[in-house]
Design an enzyme around this catalytic site. Structure first.
Site, PDB file in Angstrom:
ATOM      1  N   ARG A 185      -8.527  -3.407   8.107  1.00 15.31           N
ATOM      2  CA  ARG A 185      -8.167  -3.298   7.729  1.00 15.31           C
ATOM      3  C   ARG A 185      -7.307  -4.428   8.019  1.00 15.31           C
ATOM      4  O   ARG A 185      -6.606  -4.242   8.880  1.00 15.31           O
ATOM      5  CB  ARG A 185      -7.711  -2.378   6.738  1.00 15.31           C
ATOM      6  CG  ARG A 185      -8.478  -1.876   5.628  1.00 15.31           C
ATOM      7  CD  ARG A 185      -7.633  -0.453   5.051  1.00 15.31           C
ATOM      8  NE  ARG A 185      -6.181  -0.287   4.946  1.00 15.31           N
ATOM      9  CZ  ARG A 185      -5.762   0.451   3.788  1.00 15.31           C
ATOM     10  NH1 ARG A 185      -6.590   1.597   3.688  1.00 15.31           N
ATOM     11  NH2 ARG A 185      -4.530   0.583   3.620  1.00 15.31           N
ATOM     12  N   ARG A 191       4.059   4.928  -6.238  1.00 13.10           N
ATOM     13  CA  ARG A 191       4.938   4.719  -5.094  1.00 13.10           C
ATOM     14  C   ARG A 191       5.878   4.797  -5.178  1.00 13.10           C
ATOM     15  O   ARG A 191       6.904   4.281  -4.592  1.00 13.10           O
ATOM     16  CB  ARG A 191       4.130   3.133  -4.893  1.00 13.10           C
ATOM     17  CG  ARG A 191       2.829   4.069  -3.579  1.00 13.10           C
ATOM     18  CD  ARG A 191       2.359   2.391  -3.134  1.00 13.10           C
ATOM     19  NE  ARG A 191       1.858   2.472  -1.146  1.00 13.10           N
ATOM     20  CZ  ARG A 191       1.105   2.851  -1.600  1.00 13.10           C
ATOM     21  NH1 ARG A 191      -0.314   3.474  -2.390  1.00 13.10           N
ATOM     22  NH2 ARG A 191       0.213   2.355   0.276  1.00 13.10           N
ATOM     23  N   ARG A 236      -8.396   3.417  13.092  1.00 19.92           N
ATOM     24  CA  ARG A 236      -9.437   3.501  11.712  1.00 19.92           C
ATOM     25  C   ARG A 236     -10.455   2.055  11.714  1.00 19.92           C
ATOM     26  O   ARG A 236      -9.721   0.960  11.854  1.00 19.92           O
ATOM     27  CB  ARG A 236      -8.510   3.192  10.186  1.00 19.92           C
ATOM     28  CG  ARG A 236      -9.297   3.433   9.051  1.00 19.92           C
ATOM     29  CD  ARG A 236      -8.330   3.750   7.848  1.00 19.92           C
ATOM     30  NE  ARG A 236      -7.279   2.811   7.148  1.00 19.92           N
ATOM     31  CZ  ARG A 236      -6.179   2.984   6.534  1.00 19.92           C
ATOM     32  NH1 ARG A 236      -6.477   4.029   5.596  1.00 19.92           N
ATOM     33  NH2 ARG A 236      -4.931   2.180   6.335  1.00 19.92           N
TER      34      ARG A 236
HETATM   35  P1  AP5 Z   1      -3.347   2.507   0.331  1.00 18.94           P
HETATM   36  O1  AP5 Z   1      -4.779   1.687   0.994  1.00 18.94           O
HETATM   37  O2  AP5 Z   1      -2.637   3.277  -0.681  1.00 18.94           O
HETATM   38  O3  AP5 Z   1      -2.870   2.342   1.933  1.00 18.94           O
HETATM   39  P2  AP5 Z   1      -2.006   3.881   2.679  1.00 18.94           P
HETATM   40  O4  AP5 Z   1      -0.414   3.891   1.258  1.00 18.94           O
HETATM   41  O5  AP5 Z   1      -1.470   2.683   3.016  1.00 18.94           O
HETATM   42  O6  AP5 Z   1      -2.690   4.557   2.936  1.00 18.94           O
HETATM   43  P3  AP5 Z   1      -4.004   4.864   3.717  1.00 18.94           P
HETATM   44  O7  AP5 Z   1      -5.145   4.302   3.512  1.00 18.94           O
HETATM   45  O8  AP5 Z   1      -3.217   3.533   4.453  1.00 18.94           O
HETATM   46  O9  AP5 Z   1      -3.970   6.226   4.530  1.00 18.94           O
HETATM   47  P4  AP5 Z   1      -4.213   7.529   4.337  1.00 18.94           P
HETATM   48  O10 AP5 Z   1      -3.473   8.153   3.684  1.00 18.94           O
HETATM   49  O11 AP5 Z   1      -5.328   7.026   2.823  1.00 18.94           O
HETATM   50  O12 AP5 Z   1      -5.226   7.724   5.334  1.00 18.94           O
HETATM   51  P5  AP5 Z   1      -6.600   7.750   5.942  1.00 18.94           P
HETATM   52  O13 AP5 Z   1      -7.860   8.901   4.214  1.00 18.94           O
HETATM   53  O14 AP5 Z   1      -7.514   6.208   5.112  1.00 18.94           O
HETATM   54  O15 AP5 Z   1      -2.472   0.779   0.138  1.00 18.94           O
HETATM   55  C1  AP5 Z   1      -2.664  -0.352   0.760  1.00 18.94           C
HETATM   56  C2  AP5 Z   1      -2.274  -1.647   0.410  1.00 18.94           C
HETATM   57  O16 AP5 Z   1      -1.592  -1.565  -0.834  1.00 18.94           O
HETATM   58  C3  AP5 Z   1      -0.273  -1.455   0.465  1.00 18.94           C
HETATM   59  O17 AP5 Z   1       0.350  -1.496   1.125  1.00 18.94           O
HETATM   60  C4  AP5 Z   1       0.155  -2.133  -1.526  1.00 18.94           C
HETATM   61  O18 AP5 Z   1       0.043  -3.448  -0.673  1.00 18.94           O
HETATM   62  C5  AP5 Z   1      -1.248  -2.108  -2.154  1.00 18.94           C
HETATM   63  N1  AP5 Z   1      -0.738  -1.091  -2.660  1.00 18.94           N
HETATM   64  C6  AP5 Z   1      -1.838   0.651  -3.384  1.00 18.94           C
HETATM   65  N2  AP5 Z   1      -1.440   1.232  -4.696  1.00 18.94           N
HETATM   66  C7  AP5 Z   1       0.207   0.855  -5.023  1.00 18.94           C
HETATM   67  C8  AP5 Z   1       1.388   0.660  -5.203  1.00 18.94           C
HETATM   68  N3  AP5 Z   1       1.427   2.165  -6.440  1.00 18.94           N
HETATM   69  N4  AP5 Z   1       2.164   0.046  -4.970  1.00 18.94           N
HETATM   70  C9  AP5 Z   1       2.050  -0.642  -4.844  1.00 18.94           C
HETATM   71  N5  AP5 Z   1       1.275  -1.324  -3.842  1.00 18.94           N
HETATM   72  C10 AP5 Z   1       0.324  -0.706  -3.595  1.00 18.94           C
HETATM   73  O19 AP5 Z   1      -6.786   8.126   6.862  1.00 18.94           O
HETATM   74  C11 AP5 Z   1      -5.938   7.427   8.074  1.00 18.94           C
HETATM   75  C12 AP5 Z   1      -6.845   7.346   9.395  1.00 18.94           C
HETATM   76  O20 AP5 Z   1      -6.720   8.590   9.568  1.00 18.94           O
HETATM   77  C13 AP5 Z   1      -8.906   7.317   8.900  1.00 18.94           C
HETATM   78  O21 AP5 Z   1      -9.152   6.491  10.028  1.00 18.94           O
HETATM   79  C14 AP5 Z   1      -9.118   8.794   9.554  1.00 18.94           C
HETATM   80  O22 AP5 Z   1     -10.091   8.613   9.393  1.00 18.94           O
HETATM   81  C15 AP5 Z   1      -8.009   9.584   9.784  1.00 18.94           C
HETATM   82  N6  AP5 Z   1      -8.139  10.450   9.661  1.00 18.94           N
HETATM   83  C16 AP5 Z   1      -7.158  11.301   8.319  1.00 18.94           C
HETATM   84  N7  AP5 Z   1      -7.453  12.626   8.642  1.00 18.94           N
HETATM   85  C17 AP5 Z   1      -7.756  12.826  10.281  1.00 18.94           C
HETATM   86  C18 AP5 Z   1      -6.877  13.832  10.573  1.00 18.94           C
HETATM   87  N8  AP5 Z   1      -6.784  14.991   9.866  1.00 18.94           N
HETATM   88  N9  AP5 Z   1      -6.969  13.828  11.882  1.00 18.94           N
HETATM   89  C19 AP5 Z   1      -7.603  12.836  12.215  1.00 18.94           C
HETATM   90  N10 AP5 Z   1      -7.397  11.312  11.967  1.00 18.94           N
HETATM   91  C20 AP5 Z   1      -7.880  11.800  10.409  1.00 18.94           C
END
Ligand code: AP5
Length: 219
Positions: free
Chosen positions: A162, A90, A129
């Site tokens: 979450r 990141r 979500r």
């Molecule tokens: P993390 O859990 O990695 O959160 P994020 O990057 O914000 O990503 P998300 O999990 O929110 O989204 P996603 O892209 O995986 O989407 P999803 O598939 O769930 O990180 C959380 C925290 O941890 C960070 O803020 C930080 O504090 C820390 N952290 C983690 N890694 C770090 C690092 N490397 N360095 C520093 N800090 C770190 O989908 C989202 C929603 O949309 C779901 O409801 C899903 O069902 C829906 N959805 C998915 N695809 C579709 C589609 N095609 N159409 C409609 N809905 C859909």
């Protein structure tokens, strides 16, 4: 079909669907998925030292410090040749550390897949979500709701939101992404392993687009 030798990074804004797609590919191809967000959330749930350090950053939508995260990834990829990284790297520092680690082994990344989704769709997806605190299944109350009211289809546990999926925290995560993580696009573009995939549309259509990229680029 064997898919050994894939070393993939999923890049993209929060809520782009990285975790959803990484889980599907992991199951389909039999490759380990490493999600730093999932690992950190589990650590918070257990109340471990890692969890205690990470919680305040996560709740505010800020990044957990690089040193903590890099150490975590070193442990996770120890001894494995294929993996899908979801949520790491990141920052440029994390990306450089990963490159160094893989260069030592002579096994560099094979694909960086950037899943692009506009901000307004992200807010819509993330506020809807819900996750299962027991088995980790992910739902969306708009796009993919559970069969029974807010209960997990897999294990029947009541679903939760979450703590970082509140609209104010989502906006901060988007800001943190723009400031820190979006720069990785240029970092990887120059390395010839970067592929952008449109993350809009049905989950299975996005998966097909990703598989096309993986197929073409392996030949
Ligand atoms: P993390 O859990 O990695 O959160 P994020 O990057 O914000 O990503 P998300 O999990 O929110 O989204 P996603 O892209 O995986 O989407 P999803 O598939 O769930 O990180 C959380 C925290 O941890 C960070 O803020 C930080 O504090 C820390 N952290 C983690 N890694 C770090 C690092 N490397 N360095 C520093 N800090 C770190 O989908 C989202 C929603 O949309 C779901 O409801 C899903 O069902 C829906 N959805 C998915 N695809 C579709 C589609 N095609 N159409 C409609 N809905 C859909």
């Amino acid at each position: 079909m064997a898919h050994n030798g894939y070393r993939i990074v999923f890049l993209g804004p929060p809520g782009a669907g990285k975790g959803t797609q990484a889980s599907l590919l992991s199951q389909k191809y039999g490759i380990k998925k490493i999600s730093t967000g999932d690992i950190l959330r589990e650590a918070v749930r257990r109340g471990s030292e890692l969890g205690k350090k990470a919680k305040k950053y996560m709740d505010a939508g800020e990044l957990v410090p690089d040193d903590i995260i890099i150490g975590l990834i070193e442990e996770q990829i120890e001894g494995i040749d294929s993996f899908i990284l979801d949520g790491f790297p990141r920052t440029i520092r994390q990306a450089e550390a990963l490159d160094d680690l893989l260069a030592e082994r002579g096994k560099p990344l094979t694909h960086v897949v950037f899943v692009s989704v506009p901000d307004e769709e992200i807010v819509r997806r993330l506020t809807a979500r819900r996750i299962c605190p027991n088995c980790g299944a992910v739902y969306n109350m708009v796009y993919s709701p559970p069969k029974r009211d807010e209960l997990c289809d897999v294990c029947g546990t009541p679903l939760v939101q979450r703590s970082d999926d509140r609209e104010d925290v989502i906006r901060n995560r988007l800001r943190v992404y723009a400031e820190n993580t979006a720069t990785l696009i240029d970092y990887y573009r120059g390395k010839g392993i970067f592929y952008e995939v449109n993350g809009l549309g049905r989950v299975e259509d996005v998966l097909s687009r990703i598989e096309e990229v993986l197929k073409v680029q392996r030949t």
